[in-house]
Design an enzyme around this catalytic site. Structure first.
Site, PDB file in Angstrom:
ATOM      1  N   ASP A 174      44.531  34.781  52.395  1.00 36.93           N
ATOM      2  CA  ASP A 174      43.383  35.442  51.802  1.00 36.93           C
ATOM      3  C   ASP A 174      43.331  35.051  50.322  1.00 36.93           C
ATOM      4  OD1 ASP A 174      41.492  37.070  50.694  1.00 36.93           O
ATOM      5  OD2 ASP A 174      42.166  38.901  51.717  1.00 36.93           O
ATOM      6  N   GLU A 223      55.190  19.084  30.716  1.00 40.05           N
ATOM      7  CA  GLU A 223      56.117  18.834  31.825  1.00 40.05           C
ATOM      8  C   GLU A 223      55.480  17.876  32.818  1.00 40.05           C
ATOM      9  OE1 GLU A 223      56.280  23.156  33.173  1.00 40.05           O
ATOM     10  OE2 GLU A 223      56.092  22.056  35.044  1.00 40.05           O
ATOM     11  N   CYS A 243      56.949  25.320  30.148  1.00 36.94           N
ATOM     12  CA  CYS A 243      55.635  25.634  29.590  1.00 36.94           C
ATOM     13  C   CYS A 243      55.635  25.879  28.090  1.00 36.94           C
ATOM     14  CB  CYS A 243      55.054  26.857  30.303  1.00 36.94           C
ATOM     15  SG  CYS A 243      54.753  26.533  32.038  1.00 36.94           S
ATOM     16  N   ARG A 274      60.185  35.744  43.045  1.00 38.44           N
ATOM     17  CA  ARG A 274      60.110  36.927  42.182  1.00 38.44           C
ATOM     18  C   ARG A 274      61.134  36.883  41.045  1.00 38.44           C
ATOM     19  NH1 ARG A 274      56.975  40.724  43.240  1.00 38.44           N
ATOM     20  NH2 ARG A 274      58.271  42.344  42.331  1.00 38.44           N
ATOM     21  N   THR A 308      61.246  34.709  38.948  1.00 41.36           N
ATOM     22  CA  THR A 308      60.557  34.191  37.762  1.00 41.36           C
ATOM     23  C   THR A 308      60.008  35.330  36.892  1.00 41.36           C
ATOM     24  OG1 THR A 308      58.464  34.043  38.948  1.00 41.36           O
ATOM     25  CG2 THR A 308      59.829  32.066  38.931  1.00 41.36           C
ATOM     26  N   HIS A 343      52.262  33.651  26.826  1.00 38.91           N
ATOM     27  CA  HIS A 343      52.188  32.666  27.912  1.00 38.91           C
ATOM     28  C   HIS A 343      51.564  33.347  29.128  1.00 38.91           C
ATOM     29  CE1 HIS A 343      52.783  29.376  30.498  1.00 38.91           C
ATOM     30  NE2 HIS A 343      53.655  29.992  31.275  1.00 38.91           N
ATOM     31  N   ARG A 362      50.884  42.642  31.161  1.00 43.76           N
ATOM     32  CA  ARG A 362      52.007  43.578  31.199  1.00 43.76           C
ATOM     33  C   ARG A 362      52.931  43.403  29.996  1.00 43.76           C
ATOM     34  NH1 ARG A 362      55.408  43.172  36.482  1.00 43.76           N
ATOM     35  NH2 ARG A 362      57.262  43.614  35.254  1.00 43.76           N
ATOM     36  N   SER A 383      60.119  28.089  31.289  1.00 47.21           N
ATOM     37  CA  SER A 383      61.152  28.350  32.288  1.00 47.21           C
ATOM     38  C   SER A 383      62.398  27.565  31.965  1.00 47.21           C
ATOM     39  CB  SER A 383      60.643  27.967  33.683  1.00 47.21           C
ATOM     40  OG  SER A 383      59.663  28.885  34.080  1.00 47.21           O
TER      41      SER A 383
END
Lengths: 143, 388, 351
Positions: free
Chosen positions: C30, C82, C114, C201, C203, C236, C245, C298
């Site tokens: 979806d 990258e 990044c 998750r 990350t 970022h 958040r 990362s």
């Protein structure tokens, strides 16, 4: 197949549209020439490399449906003859637009894109292509 | 300068000749021309071969020596010279032969033209053809050979109101002519709809606006006019020869709807011949694309600039017209084995002036013209022929 | 570092887009819900003839057209990405030639997932601050890769921005910078691999949030500033959720990140993300505005910046190059098949 040095030596013209000005007659040429075809020997020592502004108008154009291998991904793609503001005509792709956005006289500016690459492991060749612009610098279709 | 005559012609079938090699084609056309001229091999004093790109099509350079060798004339160590001017290679080879005889250097000269195009893929073939344009500043920037002609067509339509239908009419007419030519690659008539519905190649040009890739060869035998009657009852004199050049890149022309080289070569050829356009009964012009024929018949002076499309639409370039253009079917229908094309044009005109063109014979044809182009007009060569 | 800052900037975003629904349709996912979850309504797609180098050149040329700096006065140029087109051969050398800065300069390519572009900014600040070069160029740009069918495919996009760092006529001073770095395997791409792998998750909390929050907090501590002192903030943005958040956790409002939150329209531009967000802020910032920026890479680390817009901004030739809004306007939307062709996932065999 093309080789790296053959492209590399033309980088100033491919990247920045460095052409040639004859200071004997004042005419601009692109790509650079060795002598001025109008002034002949009189132009020797009186020529200088000159960067074209890269802006101009479409003089003629076509949408290419049968192209070379390296253009398969882009087909159909547009090629135009562009009359630069310096009065010089050049040939190049017009990108990021549809052929219906274009007509003879449409303003364009040069940008840098990949022209081709020598297979997946070889050298990548970069050079000028054109994008349409409106007088205010926006893309056609912008509100 | 000596007067020069054509005393023999030969041509292979044109098309996708899968079982014919380059050397087989070259020798085939050569043998029929030599036998037509009723000469023997040891009378040949020099050979000129028009060929654009054997090095890339069949990976063989040095093709003049190859043809001399396999013709069996190399044992006499005659001079054999390859001539390259892209699509005009054949026409320029003819001019080299003409000059060799006219100058008095040689008496009997064979001029051949040959190309074997179908031993490479279609893409490879397109790439080779595009090398007639400016490789570094046109082709590598994305322009294809049809694409460059499409730029001419777009501009011609814009400047002169030439219509898409008029472009189609060139192809329709040349297919109609080609249907009458047993050596033609395409011997079937088509109508406008076939052209207009065919796949797009480079807008506005469609596949039926483009000459095909072809294999084939053509040969003519030249000698001084005053010797010609020893070999044939129907010699045809080359009365004018003009060659000209222009910028390699189309973008450097002042006007992309005019081929300055055609104009200059035309003027030189007519001046040498002491003739004018109205004297010409039949012409073979370089219709590698439909737009090319429209531009050609204007630059040759048959019609005013901008009226080539209209003239074609009105049938002025077919039988019963002012000048019959491309009776052979032209590059479009007869086929376009690049290096052979210029020589094949001469073969057709000689046949017309001899009165041996059978179903496509132009009545009482006395003066004929050939126009052969290299690249997008960087080389042009025009010849005028007259029945003797 | 006094007086060192941004003299000019330029951005670039490709013309093409794809929407999550179009991707989801292919993989039985979806896509609409996926897009909603990621807060991504479309992502930018590079044309087949675009790569990190062409994006960098376009951004750098936009940067140069907004100032009167002689390219020969540029002493350093770094491209952070990258997705450098060459594993070996510097992207920056081509960019330097294309803006006529070559040959009197130092060039290198940066990689730190990044945040390679912001790492390049810090290096430029150091060179200018030390008086080693008059001007330095830092570029963050990517044509990021998400494997077909992978969650990243809904976000991995393309774009970049370039910053001219100097000490004269700066439109925004970079008053402080702080970086926070640990060895955290949340996302990586091995040499020779086409697509990156990620820890799902993993990350999130131990990677993005830990580093962004730590970096941000430390910078606030060092500068003695509080979130409300800033007009703008940029974080970022691998998706819309994370920066929203993180901003909240650090005490920034939705209003402060509004101008820089480009991910809903163009997706995750990786090394281009914070540079583009910062460029979008500079498109509308006024003298005196304060900007808080935290980039994340990362592997893992964050680069935080405290920036102040100067009076020079009032006379800056912003209109000499397109703004982010102009660059993002009127995109062309692709279907998945064309997208797959553009990305080289499907290819015609060459003769």
């Amino acid at each position: 197949m093309a080789t790296a040095p053959r492209f590399w030596r033309e980088n100033p013209s491919r990247y920045n549209m460095v052409g040639f000005k004859c200071n004997s007659c004042g005419k601009f040429y692109f790509p650079p020439r060795i002598i001025c075809p109008l002034c002949h020997r009189k132009s020797v020592g009186k020529t200088e490399p000159v960067k074209m502004k890269g802006t101009g108008a479409i003089f003629s154009f076509t949408e290419i449906h049968e192209g070379m291998d390296e253009h398969n991904v882009q087909k159909p793609y547009i090629v135009a003859m562009v009359e630069l503001d310096e009065g010089v005509k050049v040939t190049g792709q017009v990108i990021d637009c549809d052929v219906c956005d274009l007509s003879i006289g449409t303003r364009v500016r040069a940008t840098l894109r990949k022209l081709s690459e020598e297979g997946s492991a070889g050298v990548i060749h970069y050079g000028y292509k054109f994008v349409p612009v409106r007088e205010n610098g926006e893309r056609p279709g912008d509100e | 300068m000596r007067r020069v005559a054509v005393i023999g012609v030969g041509i292979t079938e044109f098309g996708e000749l899968w079982d014919s090699s380059f050397r087989k084609l070259g020798i085939g056309a050569g043998m029929s021309a030599v036998s037509d001229a009723k000469i023997s091999a040891d009378q040949i004093e020099a050979l000129f071969v028009g060929n654009m790109s054997a090095g890339r099509f069949i990976r063989q350079e040095h093709v003049a020596a190859l043809i001399a060798d396999y013709s069996g004339i190399a044992r006499d160590h005659i001079p054999a010279t390859r001539v390259e001017a892209a699509g005009a290679s054949g026409g320029i080879a003819l001019r080299q032969g003409f000059m060799a005889v006219a100058s008095g250097l040689h008496d009997i000269v064979v001029v051949g033209g040959a190309e074997k195009m179908t031993d490479v893929s279609d893409i490879e073939s397109s790439m080779i053809q595009s090398s007639a344009a400016d490789q570094e500043w046109e082709t590598e920037l994305g322009a294809t050979f049809p694409g460059l002609h499409a730029l001419m067509a777009t501009r011609h339509m814009h400047d002169y109101g030439t219509t898409r239908e008029q472009l189609a009419d060139v192809a329709v007419k040349n297919h109609r002519h080609g249907a009458l030519n047993p050596k033609a690659q395409f011997r079937r008539e088509i109508n406008r709809d076939v052209v207009l519905r065919s796949p797009m190649v480079a807008s506005p040009l469609r596949i039926f606006d483009c000459a095909p890739s072809s294999d084939g060869a053509a040969t003519v035998v030249l000698c001084p006019l005053d010797m010609a009657k020893e070999f044939t009852d129907s010699p045809v004199e080359i009365v004018g020869s003009g060659q000209a050049s222009d910028s390699l890149g189309l973008h450097h022309r002042k006007d992309i709807c005019t081929m300055g080289a055609t104009r200059a070569a035309t003027e030189r050829a007519f001046k040498m011949a002491g003739l004018s356009q109205k004297d010409v009964d039949v012409a073979e012009v370089h219709d590698n694309f439909t737009i090319s024929e429209i531009i050609a018949i204007e630059d040759l002076g048959f019609f005013p600039k901008g009226e080539g499309g209209k003239a074609t639409e009105e049938g002025l370039t077919s039988f019963d017209g002012d000048v019959v253009v491309n009776t052979s079917g032209g590059l479009k229908a007869r086929g376009d084995p690049i290096g052979a094309t210029g020589v094949a044009q001469a073969v057709e005109i000689v046949s017309q002036l001899r009165g041996t063109a059978d179903k496509r014979q132009v009545k009482d044809a006395e003066v004929g013209l050939t126009q052969n182009i290299g690249g997008t007009g960087a080389t042009a060569v025009v010849h005028l022929f007259r029945r003797v | 570092m006094k007086g060192v800052g941004i003299v000019s900037y330029g951005a670039y975003v490709p013309h093409f887009r794809i929407v999550p629904d179009e991707i989801g349709k292919v993989w039985g996912v979806d896509g609409k819900a996926m897009g909603k979850g990621l807060m991504i309504s479309s992502k930018s797609v590079p044309a087949p003839d675009e790569d990190t180098i062409t994006i960098s050149v376009e951004a750098a040329r936009n940067m140069m057209s907004r100032c009167d700096v002689d390219p020969k006065d540029i002493g350093a140029l770094y491209v952070g990405s990258e997705s450098h087109p060459y594993a070996v051969k510097p992207s920056g050398a081509i960019v330097a030639e294309a803006i006529e800065a070559a040959p009197d300069l130092t060039v290198a390519d940066f990689e730190f997932a990044c945040k390679a572009g912001t790492a390049a900014m810090q290096a430029c600040m150091g060179l200018v601050g030390a008086g080693m070069v008059k001007y330095a160029v830092a570029i963050g740009a990517d044509t990021s890769q998400g494997a077909p069918g992978d969650a990243l495919e809904y976000s991995a996009s393309a774009g970049g921005a370039a910053f001219l760092i100097g000490a004269e006529k700066v439109i925004a001073t970079i008053d402080d910078t702080y970086s926070y770095t640990t060895d955290t395997p949340d996302f990586w791409r091995r040499e020779g691999q086409l697509y990156p792998r990620h820890g799902g998750r993993f990350t999130g909390e131990p990677a993005y949030f830990k580093h962004v929050i730590s970096g941000g907090k430390m910078l606030l501590e060092r500068t003695g500033m509080s979130p409300e002192d800033y007009t703008y903030a940029v974080f970022h943005q691998p998706n819309g959720k994370f920066p929203t958040r993180a901003a909240k956790q650090l005490g920034f409002s939705a209003e402060q990140i509004k101008a820089s939150l480009l991910v809903p329209q163009i997706g995750n531009t990786y090394s281009g993300a914070v540079p583009l967000g910062l460029a979008a802020i500079l498109d509308e910032a006024k003298p005196g505005d304060r900007i808080f920026a935290v980039a994340y890479g990362s592997g893992a680390g964050s680069d935080a910046f405290d920036i102040t817009v100067t009076d020079e901004m009032a006379t800056f030739k912003r209109e000499a190059a397109p703004t982010l809004n102009e660059l993002m306007a009127n995109p062309k939307y692709l279907d998945y098949a064309t997208y797959a062709k553009f990305k080289g996932v499907i290819a015609k065999e060459r003769d």
